[in-house]
Design a protein around this motif. Structure first.
Motif, PDB file in Angstrom:
ATOM      1  N   PRO A 106      62.626 -38.221  -6.299  1.00 50.98           N
ATOM      2  CA  PRO A 106      62.909 -37.418  -5.099  1.00 50.98           C
ATOM      3  C   PRO A 106      64.098 -37.938  -4.297  1.00 50.98           C
ATOM      4  O   PRO A 106      64.828 -37.141  -3.693  1.00 50.98           O
ATOM      5  N   MET A 107      64.309 -39.235  -4.272  1.00 50.06           N
ATOM      6  CA  MET A 107      65.447 -39.773  -3.514  1.00 50.06           C
ATOM      7  C   MET A 107      66.783 -39.250  -4.038  1.00 50.06           C
ATOM      8  O   MET A 107      67.756 -39.164  -3.283  1.00 50.06           O
ATOM      9  N   SER A 108      66.841 -38.892  -5.318  1.00 46.93           N
ATOM     10  CA  SER A 108      68.105 -38.401  -5.874  1.00 46.93           C
ATOM     11  C   SER A 108      68.436 -36.998  -5.371  1.00 46.93           C
ATOM     12  O   SER A 108      69.565 -36.538  -5.524  1.00 46.93           O
ATOM     13  N   ARG A 109      67.454 -36.298  -4.756  1.00 43.24           N
ATOM     14  CA  ARG A 109      67.662 -34.946  -4.237  1.00 43.24           C
ATOM     15  C   ARG A 109      67.323 -34.870  -2.749  1.00 43.24           C
ATOM     16  O   ARG A 109      66.960 -33.817  -2.248  1.00 43.24           O
ATOM     17  N   ILE A 110      67.460 -35.977  -2.064  1.00 46.12           N
ATOM     18  CA  ILE A 110      67.042 -36.026  -0.668  1.00 46.12           C
ATOM     19  C   ILE A 110      67.789 -35.014   0.188  1.00 46.12           C
ATOM     20  O   ILE A 110      67.254 -34.522   1.197  1.00 46.12           O
ATOM     21  N   ASP A 111      68.996 -34.640  -0.213  1.00 47.77           N
ATOM     22  CA  ASP A 111      69.753 -33.651   0.568  1.00 47.77           C
ATOM     23  C   ASP A 111      69.134 -32.262   0.507  1.00 47.77           C
ATOM     24  O   ASP A 111      69.519 -31.378   1.290  1.00 47.77           O
ATOM     25  N   GLU A 112      68.171 -32.043  -0.409  1.00 50.71           N
ATOM     26  CA  GLU A 112      67.495 -30.756  -0.493  1.00 50.71           C
ATOM     27  C   GLU A 112      66.292 -30.656   0.437  1.00 50.71           C
ATOM     28  O   GLU A 112      65.689 -29.581   0.550  1.00 50.71           O
ATOM     29  N   LEU A 113      65.921 -31.768   1.074  1.00 51.83           N
ATOM     30  CA  LEU A 113      64.768 -31.739   1.982  1.00 51.83           C
ATOM     31  C   LEU A 113      65.060 -30.838   3.173  1.00 51.83           C
ATOM     32  O   LEU A 113      66.139 -30.902   3.756  1.00 51.83           O
ATOM     33  N   ARG A 114      64.090 -29.995   3.557  1.00 49.69           N
ATOM     34  CA  ARG A 114      64.302 -29.038   4.645  1.00 49.69           C
ATOM     35  C   ARG A 114      63.196 -29.064   5.687  1.00 49.69           C
ATOM     36  O   ARG A 114      63.287 -28.332   6.676  1.00 49.69           O
ATOM     37  N   VAL A 115      62.136 -29.867   5.482  1.00 46.64           N
ATOM     38  CA  VAL A 115      60.954 -29.742   6.344  1.00 46.64           C
ATOM     39  C   VAL A 115      60.498 -31.115   6.825  1.00 46.64           C
ATOM     40  O   VAL A 115      60.875 -32.147   6.263  1.00 46.64           O
ATOM     41  N   PRO A 116      59.658 -31.156   7.867  1.00 48.11           N
ATOM     42  CA  PRO A 116      59.130 -32.427   8.359  1.00 48.11           C
ATOM     43  C   PRO A 116      58.261 -33.113   7.309  1.00 48.11           C
ATOM     44  O   PRO A 116      57.593 -32.464   6.494  1.00 48.11           O
ATOM     45  N   LEU A 117      58.247 -34.442   7.379  1.00 45.40           N
ATOM     46  CA  LEU A 117      57.538 -35.244   6.389  1.00 45.40           C
ATOM     47  C   LEU A 117      56.731 -36.337   7.078  1.00 45.40           C
ATOM     48  O   LEU A 117      57.241 -37.038   7.949  1.00 45.40           O
ATOM     49  N   LEU A 118      55.468 -36.474   6.676  1.00 43.72           N
ATOM     50  CA  LEU A 118      54.641 -37.608   7.063  1.00 43.72           C
ATOM     51  C   LEU A 118      54.348 -38.432   5.815  1.00 43.72           C
ATOM     52  O   LEU A 118      53.907 -37.891   4.795  1.00 43.72           O
ATOM     53  N   ALA A 119      54.605 -39.743   5.897  1.00 45.24           N
ATOM     54  CA  ALA A 119      54.249 -40.667   4.821  1.00 45.24           C
ATOM     55  C   ALA A 119      53.170 -41.608   5.332  1.00 45.24           C
ATOM     56  O   ALA A 119      53.212 -42.056   6.479  1.00 45.24           O
ATOM     57  N   VAL A 120      52.194 -41.892   4.473  1.00 45.21           N
ATOM     58  CA  VAL A 120      51.101 -42.797   4.803  1.00 45.21           C
ATOM     59  C   VAL A 120      51.039 -43.852   3.714  1.00 45.21           C
ATOM     60  O   VAL A 120      51.131 -43.532   2.524  1.00 45.21           O
ATOM     61  N   HIS A 121      50.870 -45.124   4.130  1.00 41.21           N
ATOM     62  CA  HIS A 121      50.883 -46.191   3.126  1.00 41.21           C
ATOM     63  C   HIS A 121      50.016 -47.351   3.584  1.00 41.21           C
ATOM     64  O   HIS A 121      49.904 -47.627   4.776  1.00 41.21           O
ATOM     65  N   GLY A 122      49.386 -48.032   2.616  1.00 42.47           N
ATOM     66  CA  GLY A 122      48.646 -49.248   2.901  1.00 42.47           C
ATOM     67  C   GLY A 122      49.587 -50.427   3.029  1.00 42.47           C
ATOM     68  O   GLY A 122      50.544 -50.577   2.258  1.00 42.47           O
ATOM     69  N   GLU A 123      49.300 -51.279   3.998  1.00 42.81           N
ATOM     70  CA  GLU A 123      50.150 -52.438   4.283  1.00 42.81           C
ATOM     71  C   GLU A 123      50.300 -53.350   3.073  1.00 42.81           C
ATOM     72  O   GLU A 123      51.368 -53.908   2.833  1.00 42.81           O
ATOM     73  N   HIS A 124      49.229 -53.515   2.288  1.00 48.89           N
ATOM     74  CA  HIS A 124      49.234 -54.472   1.185  1.00 48.89           C
ATOM     75  C   HIS A 124      49.276 -53.788  -0.177  1.00 48.89           C
ATOM     76  O   HIS A 124      48.800 -54.353  -1.169  1.00 48.89           O
ATOM     77  N   ASP A 125      49.840 -52.615  -0.262  1.00 45.99           N
ATOM     78  CA  ASP A 125      49.920 -51.897  -1.533  1.00 45.99           C
ATOM     79  C   ASP A 125      50.937 -52.572  -2.440  1.00 45.99           C
ATOM     80  O   ASP A 125      52.136 -52.567  -2.149  1.00 45.99           O
ATOM     81  N   THR A 126      50.472 -53.165  -3.536  1.00 47.44           N
ATOM     82  CA  THR A 126      51.388 -53.731  -4.525  1.00 47.44           C
ATOM     83  C   THR A 126      51.435 -52.889  -5.787  1.00 47.44           C
ATOM     84  O   THR A 126      52.132 -53.239  -6.734  1.00 47.44           O
ATOM     85  N   ASN A 127      50.677 -51.796  -5.807  1.00 46.46           N
ATOM     86  CA  ASN A 127      50.750 -50.834  -6.902  1.00 46.46           C
ATOM     87  C   ASN A 127      51.995 -49.967  -6.719  1.00 46.46           C
ATOM     88  O   ASN A 127      52.904 -49.952  -7.550  1.00 46.46           O
ATOM     89  N   VAL A 128      52.026 -49.229  -5.613  1.00 43.03           N
ATOM     90  CA  VAL A 128      53.237 -48.523  -5.186  1.00 43.03           C
ATOM     91  C   VAL A 128      53.662 -49.186  -3.872  1.00 43.03           C
ATOM     92  O   VAL A 128      53.039 -48.963  -2.835  1.00 43.03           O
ATOM     93  N   PRO A 129      54.683 -50.024  -3.882  1.00 48.32           N
ATOM     94  CA  PRO A 129      55.026 -50.805  -2.690  1.00 48.32           C
ATOM     95  C   PRO A 129      55.386 -49.930  -1.491  1.00 48.32           C
ATOM     96  O   PRO A 129      55.855 -48.795  -1.633  1.00 48.32           O
ATOM     97  N   LEU A 130      55.160 -50.484  -0.309  1.00 45.82           N
ATOM     98  CA  LEU A 130      55.413 -49.794   0.948  1.00 45.82           C
ATOM     99  C   LEU A 130      56.845 -49.285   1.044  1.00 45.82           C
ATOM    100  O   LEU A 130      57.111 -48.240   1.651  1.00 45.82           O
ATOM    101  N   GLY A 131      57.785 -49.983   0.432  1.00 41.61           N
ATOM    102  CA  GLY A 131      59.187 -49.567   0.495  1.00 41.61           C
ATOM    103  C   GLY A 131      59.447 -48.177  -0.043  1.00 41.61           C
ATOM    104  O   GLY A 131      60.435 -47.528   0.337  1.00 41.61           O
ATOM    105  N   GLU A 132      58.563 -47.681  -0.938  1.00 39.50           N
ATOM    106  CA  GLU A 132      58.739 -46.334  -1.470  1.00 39.50           C
ATOM    107  C   GLU A 132      58.623 -45.286  -0.362  1.00 39.50           C
ATOM    108  O   GLU A 132      59.358 -44.291  -0.353  1.00 39.50           O
ATOM    109  N   SER A 133      57.696 -45.486   0.563  1.00 39.67           N
ATOM    110  CA  SER A 133      57.579 -44.564   1.701  1.00 39.67           C
ATOM    111  C   SER A 133      58.667 -44.832   2.730  1.00 39.67           C
ATOM    112  O   SER A 133      59.223 -43.898   3.323  1.00 39.67           O
ATOM    113  N   GLU A 134      58.977 -46.098   2.944  1.00 41.37           N
ATOM    114  CA  GLU A 134      59.969 -46.446   3.963  1.00 41.37           C
ATOM    115  C   GLU A 134      61.329 -45.816   3.670  1.00 41.37           C
ATOM    116  O   GLU A 134      61.959 -45.229   4.552  1.00 41.37           O
ATOM    117  N   GLN A 135      61.783 -45.901   2.420  1.00 42.88           N
ATOM    118  CA  GLN A 135      63.121 -45.399   2.127  1.00 42.88           C
ATOM    119  C   GLN A 135      63.182 -43.873   2.204  1.00 42.88           C
ATOM    120  O   GLN A 135      64.212 -43.303   2.600  1.00 42.88           O
TER     121      GLN A 135
END
Length: 726
Positions: A650-679
């Motif tokens: 999705p980051m490769s097409r971020i310019d196509e985003l048109r709507v509000p976004l909420l991301a939710v993440h666990g502080e200690h997620d090492t499966n999918v790291p928190l940085g995936e939501s942050e970026q």
């Protein structure tokens, strides 16, 4: 040569045991939550007592209770969530897995049934992970799989002495095209005769609802595919004998000990990445692989040996579209002589398999379009036919016919998530349904299972006033003709002709499946006047092996299109308002949420991504190494398939985003790291779109604390309701 005795190939460090203070029963000072869940039962040898996981204290904890009474005991008062439970065959110990701090690294503990002698068996080292295998038949030892990301494991193959065949990874050029047939990943060794045919108000102060820390977006250049190997041990819970190393996987994705023969000659292992898992029979005297059989994804407890070690019963989809019960006849050295299907259903997966210790019968759970059908089956037994006396005796591989035909077990609710033997003829089941919380059912002497008194009642699933809604199953065709399905939930009190605001919710995995079970998140969304459609897009379990593999490689573009097709379908049926659609999902479903927002921006008004991947390359760089190795088979290799992974991100097409976004993440997620939501949130905000990040403290990839779960679903429902307001 046995490398376990080779001084050059030193084995990994054995698990570190740590003795803990005794647990105390806190029944008098505990205030149970009425609407609680109980799951993952494991009965003592008599079947009279059951160990289980229960969240009545706000976090999943270890409890025991009488199978037919209301007496319950809390055995570990700690707040680390409990994940798995296993009572020893001799009744002396209960082993269990916890997630310290709510994160993804787990440890294995054991405790006496009275709460005494509590100790950590493995996973005490910071950053390591350990999880349960099977007890030996006499209960003297339990198998444990461990990782040590700091030290790593020696470069030996499974079983040490005789290297097993490496996985034949399927390259991108061999994947299915968007419209072509799926390609099965992995394979299995020959075993003789092949099988034919086949931030809301009141949020706690520790909650973080914030924009991410500013930083430039730079995809990480190095994948996380090395280090963090796996090792399986037999461990004495009393700590008298040192752990015995069974097998190592220096570059493995999965390694679990599923059974041992009573004499200890053979060990049954589950190994391999997603889509390429296999059962391995290991000879412990030589450390050699004697037999390999491909098995299906899903429940890791794939099968068991017969008591004499001459037969192996497996839940397998080898040479098949749907998983079935397969019997593998074994020679004296553990080599497979013949395998055959002994229980199957057309178009239906065998989802759970529980074989009794005496090997005479098994309980089978069939997945019939998301609902469970349960039956008891008498198992075939090898028949010895002697050609002579003494050393000339031979076994010709014949089988005695079953003594009984399959017997169905009636179920009060839709889904069984675990089967555990309880005594000589008893049964303990973890049961879920669309109108109840998860609970434990108990059946004695072959009778129909009934709810245990300490499991919550159906009428206590939610607070009085708004009962749970039963979903409707929908079928549809994707744009390329593939049949999809899903469950539609209508908000209560709605005019049948009303076109409702609707949330398309996407499960994780992708090898999971939507089931008709009570989900507090859906109940929350419905309470906000939002309908929910929860589909199974390609890649999901329950519809056959080709369906699971239909999203491999470039097929993932079609999975993204599936989300759009599902949204269009509920609009076409007149259920949903085309101007008020949202998309939401967890883990891989979070990835699909982000992908849908940038590939089909015209469809959705908002999205909620929960622990979702936003860039496959940064995901591979940051996740656990064994997760990366398994994910590479499913998504693509981060080096050889770098261009494909970049295009799918999705980051490769971020310019196509048109709507509000909420991301939710666990502080200690090492499966999918928190940085995936942050970026992703950072990039959305930089482009002027409303975007927020809710970080849940002391949580990992799964949200297990009741307080966190309530905060998450209330925040998500309020966000969607606000952005879908007409």
């Amino acid at each position: 040569m046995d490398q376990r005795s080779d001084p050059v190939a030193s084995p990994p460090a054995a698990p570190l045991a740590v003795v803990l203070p005794d647990a105390h029963d806190t029944r008098e000072g505990h205030s149970p939550v009425t609407a609680h869940g109980c799951w993952y039962p494991s009965a003592d040898p008599t079947g009279g007592q059951v160990a289980f996981i229960c969240n009545r204290g706000g976090v999943p904890q270890l409890w025991t209770g009488s199978a037919d009474g209301d007496d319950v005991h809390l055995l570990d008062t700690g707040l680390d969530p409990v994940i798995e439970v296993s009572w020893s065959p001799d009744g002396r110990w209960i082993a269990y897995t916890t997630a310290p701090g709510g994160g993804e690294h787990t440890r294995v503990l054991c405790v006496r049934p009275d709460g005494g002698d509590r100790r950590i068996l493995a996973g005490a080292v910071a950053g390591s992970t350990a999880y349960l295998g099977r007890w030996t038949r006499d209960g003297s030892a339990i198998a444990i799989t461990t990782t040590d990301p700091l030290v790593g494991l020696p470069v030996t193959e499974l079983g040490g002495a005789a290297p097993s065949e490496p996985y034949q990874e399927v390259r991108a050029s061999e994947w299915a095209s968007r419209d072509g047939p799926a390609v099965l990943l992995g394979g299995g060794g020959e075993i003789g005769t092949p099988l034919p045919g086949a931030g809301p108000p009141g949020a706690p102060a520790s909650t973080v609802l914030r924009p991410p820390t500013p930083a430039p977006y730079e995809p990480a250049p190095e994948p996380h595919l090395t280090g963090g190997g796996l090792a399986a041990y037999l461990t004495d819970p009393a700590g008298v004998r040192p752990p015995e190393l069974l097998a190592t996987e220096p570059a493995g994705a999965t390694l679990r000990v599923c059974d041992t023969t009573p004499d200890g000659r053979l060990v049954l292992l589950l190994r391999g990445p997603r889509g390429g898992r296999e059962a391995v029979v290991l000879r412990t005297d030589r450390g050699e692989t004697a037999c390999r059989v491909p098995v299906a994804d899903g429940d890791p407890w794939i099968g068991r040996f017969s008591p004499d070690g001459r037969m192996l019963y497996l839940r397998s989809d080898a040479d098949r579209e749907f998983a079935a019960l397969v019997a593998v006849e074994l020679g004296p050295d553990g080599a497979g002589r013949r395998r055959r299907v002994i229980a199957q259903r057309d178009g239906v997966d065998l989802e759970l398999l529980s074989v009794r210790d005496d090997g005479r019968s098994a309980v089978l759970a069939w997945n019939v379009r998301g609902r469970t059908e349960l039956e008891v089956l008498a198992l075939p037994v090898p028949v010895r036919r002697r050609a002579g006396d003494g050393v000339g005796a031979k076994v010709d591989g014949g089988h005695a016919p079953p003594e009984l035909a399959p017997r169905s077990l009636p179920l009060t609710h839709e889904v069984v998530t675990r089967i555990s033997p309880a005594g000589p003829r008893g049964l303990a089941l973890a049961v879920s349904g669309s109108v109840r919380r998860p609970g434990i059912w108990h059946g004695a002497d072959g009778g129909s299972p009934v709810r245990t008194p300490w499991s919550s009642r159906d009428e206590d699933a939610v607070a009085p006033g708004r009962p749970p809604e039963r979903p409707e199953h929908l079928r549809l065709r994707a744009r390329d003709g593939l049949e999809l399905g899903g469950w539609y939930y209508r908000a209560p009190g709605r005019d049948p002709d009303y076109h409702a605001p609707c949330v398309v919710h996407l499960h994780g995995g992708p090898e999971q499946q939507e089931r008709p079970v009570f989900d507090p998140l859906y109940h929350e969304l419905l309470g906000h006047g939002l309908d929910v459609f929860a589909p199974d897009v390609r890649g999901s379990l329950g519809a056959g092996r080709s369906f699971v593999n239909a999203d491999l490689g470039a097929g993932r573009f079609a999975a993204i299109d599936d989300v759009a097709d599902c949204a269009v379908h509920v609009v076409t049926l007149g259920l949903a308002d085309p101007r008020r659609l949202a998309v939401m999902g967890h883990s891989y479903g979070g990835y699909l949420t982000l992908a849908s927002l940038v590939w089909h921006p015209e469809l959705f008004r908002t999205g909620v991504s929960v622990c979702g991947m936003s860039d496959f390359l940064t995901f591979f760089a940051g996740t656990e190494p064994w997760i990366a190795r398994s994910a590479a088979v499913k998504y693509g290799h981060p080096e050889r398939d770098r261009d494909l992974l970049h295009t799918l991100s999705p980051m490769s097409r971020i310019d196509e985003l048109r709507v509000p976004l909420l991301a939710v993440h666990g502080e200690h997620d090492t499966n999918v790291p928190l940085g995936e939501s942050e970026q992703m949130v950072r990039a959305a905000r930089q482009r002027g779109f409303p975007a927020e990040l809710l970080v849940l403290p002391n949580e990992g990839h799964e949200f297990r604390n009741t307080r966190s779960r309530v905060l998450f679903r209330r925040t998500a429902a309020a966000w969607i309701e606000r952005h879908l307001a007409a």
